[in-house]
Design a protein around this motif. Structure first.
Motif, PDB file in Angstrom:
ATOM      1  N   GLY A  41      24.730-120.548  30.658  1.00 35.50           N
ATOM      2  CA  GLY A  41      24.264-121.208  29.446  1.00 35.50           C
ATOM      3  C   GLY A  41      24.197-120.254  28.275  1.00 35.50           C
ATOM      4  N   VAL A  42      23.768-120.785  27.149  1.00 40.21           N
ATOM      5  CA  VAL A  42      23.654-120.005  25.925  1.00 40.21           C
ATOM      6  C   VAL A  42      22.213-120.089  25.432  1.00 40.21           C
ATOM      7  CG1 VAL A  42      24.419-119.820  23.533  1.00 40.21           C
ATOM      8  CG2 VAL A  42      26.067-120.410  25.315  1.00 40.21           C
ATOM      9  N   HIS A  43      21.646-118.938  25.084  1.00 41.72           N
ATOM     10  CA  HIS A  43      20.292-118.873  24.542  1.00 41.72           C
ATOM     11  C   HIS A  43      20.352-118.430  23.090  1.00 41.72           C
ATOM     12  CE1 HIS A  43      17.689-118.567  28.432  1.00 41.72           C
ATOM     13  NE2 HIS A  43      18.696-119.411  28.576  1.00 41.72           N
ATOM     14  N   THR A  44      19.340-118.780  22.315  1.00 45.09           N
ATOM     15  CA  THR A  44      19.237-118.331  20.935  1.00 45.09           C
ATOM     16  C   THR A  44      18.441-117.038  20.924  1.00 45.09           C
ATOM     17  OG1 THR A  44      19.300-120.591  20.131  1.00 45.09           O
ATOM     18  CG2 THR A  44      18.447-118.920  18.610  1.00 45.09           C
ATOM     19  N   ILE A  45      19.063-115.988  20.394  1.00 47.60           N
ATOM     20  CA  ILE A  45      18.432-114.669  20.340  1.00 47.60           C
ATOM     21  C   ILE A  45      18.097-114.349  18.897  1.00 47.60           C
ATOM     22  CG2 ILE A  45      18.682-112.211  20.894  1.00 47.60           C
ATOM     23  CD1 ILE A  45      18.749-114.106  23.341  1.00 47.60           C
ATOM     24  N   LYS A  46      16.848-113.963  18.668  1.00 52.41           N
ATOM     25  CA  LYS A  46      16.413-113.556  17.332  1.00 52.41           C
ATOM     26  C   LYS A  46      16.515-112.032  17.252  1.00 52.41           C
ATOM     27  CE  LYS A  46      12.401-113.628  14.243  1.00 52.41           C
ATOM     28  NZ  LYS A  46      11.029-114.109  14.099  1.00 52.41           N
ATOM     29  N   PHE A  47      17.340-111.536  16.336  1.00 55.58           N
ATOM     30  CA  PHE A  47      17.420-110.119  16.026  1.00 55.58           C
ATOM     31  C   PHE A  47      16.524-109.895  14.814  1.00 55.58           C
ATOM     32  CE2 PHE A  47      21.134-110.685  18.552  1.00 55.58           C
ATOM     33  CZ  PHE A  47      21.477-109.448  19.070  1.00 55.58           C
ATOM     34  N   PHE A  48      15.642-108.880  14.848  1.00 61.67           N
ATOM     35  CA  PHE A  48      14.727-108.680  13.738  1.00 61.67           C
ATOM     36  C   PHE A  48      14.533-107.201  13.439  1.00 61.67           C
ATOM     37  CE2 PHE A  48      12.264-109.026  17.614  1.00 61.67           C
ATOM     38  CZ  PHE A  48      11.404-107.949  17.551  1.00 61.67           C
ATOM     39  N   GLY A  49      14.049-106.929  12.227  1.00 65.57           N
ATOM     40  CA  GLY A  49      13.779-105.563  11.823  1.00 65.57           C
ATOM     41  C   GLY A  49      12.703-105.519  10.751  1.00 65.57           C
ATOM     42  N   ASN A  50      12.038-104.373  10.640  1.00 66.30           N
ATOM     43  CA  ASN A  50      10.963-104.208   9.678  1.00 66.30           C
ATOM     44  C   ASN A  50      10.742-102.718   9.429  1.00 66.30           C
ATOM     45  OD1 ASN A  50       8.858-104.746   7.965  1.00 66.30           O
ATOM     46  ND2 ASN A  50       7.579-105.748   9.479  1.00 66.30           N
ATOM     47  N   SER A  51      10.117-102.395   8.317  1.00 61.12           N
ATOM     48  CA  SER A  51       9.719-101.009   8.062  1.00 61.12           C
ATOM     49  C   SER A  51       8.314-101.005   7.479  1.00 61.12           C
ATOM     50  CB  SER A  51      10.713-100.316   7.124  1.00 61.12           C
ATOM     51  OG  SER A  51      10.767-100.950   5.879  1.00 61.12           O
ATOM     52  N   TRP A  52       7.589 -99.930   7.703  1.00 56.88           N
ATOM     53  CA  TRP A  52       6.218 -99.800   7.222  1.00 56.88           C
ATOM     54  C   TRP A  52       5.889 -98.325   7.073  1.00 56.88           C
ATOM     55  CZ3 TRP A  52       7.543-101.066  12.165  1.00 56.88           C
ATOM     56  CH2 TRP A  52       7.098-100.226  13.164  1.00 56.88           C
ATOM     57  N   CYS A  53       4.674 -98.046   6.644  1.00 59.66           N
ATOM     58  CA  CYS A  53       4.236 -96.669   6.430  1.00 59.66           C
ATOM     59  C   CYS A  53       3.708 -96.059   7.714  1.00 59.66           C
ATOM     60  CB  CYS A  53       3.132 -96.619   5.377  1.00 59.66           C
ATOM     61  SG  CYS A  53       3.697 -97.145   3.771  1.00 59.66           S
ATOM     62  N   GLY A  54       4.008 -94.796   7.902  1.00 58.82           N
ATOM     63  CA  GLY A  54       3.503 -94.047   9.042  1.00 58.82           C
ATOM     64  C   GLY A  54       3.327 -92.599   8.641  1.00 58.82           C
ATOM     65  N   ARG A  55       3.037 -91.760   9.607  1.00 56.06           N
ATOM     66  CA  ARG A  55       2.886 -90.326   9.349  1.00 56.06           C
ATOM     67  C   ARG A  55       3.982 -89.579  10.110  1.00 56.06           C
ATOM     68  NH1 ARG A  55      -0.926 -89.322   5.950  1.00 56.06           N
ATOM     69  NH2 ARG A  55      -2.893 -90.418   6.053  1.00 56.06           N
ATOM     70  N   ALA A  56       4.571 -88.577   9.444  1.00 56.13           N
ATOM     71  CA  ALA A  56       5.566 -87.727  10.089  1.00 56.13           C
ATOM     72  C   ALA A  56       4.868 -86.934  11.195  1.00 56.13           C
ATOM     73  CB  ALA A  56       6.208 -86.808   9.075  1.00 56.13           C
ATOM     74  N   ASP A  57       5.569 -86.642  12.266  1.00 54.93           N
ATOM     75  CA  ASP A  57       4.984 -85.980  13.428  1.00 54.93           C
ATOM     76  C   ASP A  57       4.382 -84.612  13.115  1.00 54.93           C
ATOM     77  OD1 ASP A  57       5.667 -88.121  15.016  1.00 54.93           O
ATOM     78  OD2 ASP A  57       7.556 -87.242  15.652  1.00 54.93           O
ATOM     79  N   ASP A  58       5.151 -83.731  12.497  1.00 49.80           N
ATOM     80  CA  ASP A  58       4.712 -82.354  12.307  1.00 49.80           C
ATOM     81  C   ASP A  58       3.773 -82.161  11.113  1.00 49.80           C
ATOM     82  OD1 ASP A  58       6.306 -81.734  14.459  1.00 49.80           O
ATOM     83  OD2 ASP A  58       8.038 -81.211  13.215  1.00 49.80           O
ATOM     84  N   SER A  59       4.132 -82.733   9.969  1.00 47.29           N
ATOM     85  CA  SER A  59       3.404 -82.450   8.733  1.00 47.29           C
ATOM     86  C   SER A  59       2.235 -83.385   8.460  1.00 47.29           C
ATOM     87  CB  SER A  59       4.365 -82.525   7.551  1.00 47.29           C
ATOM     88  OG  SER A  59       4.810 -83.859   7.374  1.00 47.29           O
ATOM     89  N   GLY A  60       2.235 -84.570   9.042  1.00 51.13           N
ATOM     90  CA  GLY A  60       1.200 -85.549   8.748  1.00 51.13           C
ATOM     91  C   GLY A  60       1.423 -86.247   7.426  1.00 51.13           C
TER      92      GLY A  60
END
Length: 178
Positions: A41-60
């Protein structure tokens, strides 16, 4: 001024302050596509993406973080009354996300493996700016070594490209001060 009017005035004022703030999260983008399911059969697949604020690993230091994913819209997770949810164990998924920040030219690639109807693919620090990502996803009855290593009659592969809006650097700095 009655109590009702005072509450309304406070809510309106709060809304104006909130609306004037810089957005620290980009709106999710998505597309839904038909994809063959390993069991038929065939299913409907939702492809999604987003971006937001975070902290860099080393520098913060504040940075833009991106994540992408898929969700099989024809499958619902079983309720908590079931000890083992077969929808979380099957099918086997593998995916590669190739991304490029269109503002800075930074790029990268990351491969993921997970079973089930949902797959989250965080790529991490991508720098500030619009991000274009190409996702190649394979869903299979049997585990696959890499995306695109489809087993005839037992798996299917699909490639989709999404563009995720960038987040303003000043908005990230301001949102992470708290």
């Amino acid at each position: 001024m009655t109590m009702k009017h005072k509450v309304s005035a406070v809510l309106i004022a709060a809304g104006v302050v909130f609306a004037s703030q810089s957005v620290a999260t980009a709106q999710e983008v998505s597309t839904e596509v038909p994809m063959a399911h390993p069991t038929g059969g065939v299913h409907t697949i939702k492809f999604f993406g987003n971006s937001w604020c975070g902290r860099a690993d080393d520098s913060g230091k504040a940075t833009q973080v991106a994540t992408f994913g898929i969700r099989d819209l024809n499958v619902q997770s079983s309720t908590a009354r079931f000890f083992i949810d077969p929808n979380k164990l099957f099918p086997f998924n593998s995916a590669t996300v190739q991304w490029k920040n269109t503002a800075t030219g930074a790029q990268g690639s990351k491969t993921f493996h997970k079973s089930g109807f949902y797959m989250d693919m965080p790529v991490g620090d991508v720098g500030f700016g619009e991000v274009e990502a190409t996702m190649t996803v394979t869903r299979s009855l049997l585990p696959t070594l890499s995306p695109g290593s489809a087993i005839p009659f037992f798996s299917s592969t699909h490639t989709e490209t999404l563009k995720v809006a960038g987040v303003a650097a000043t908005a990230c700095e301001n949102s992470l001060k708290n």
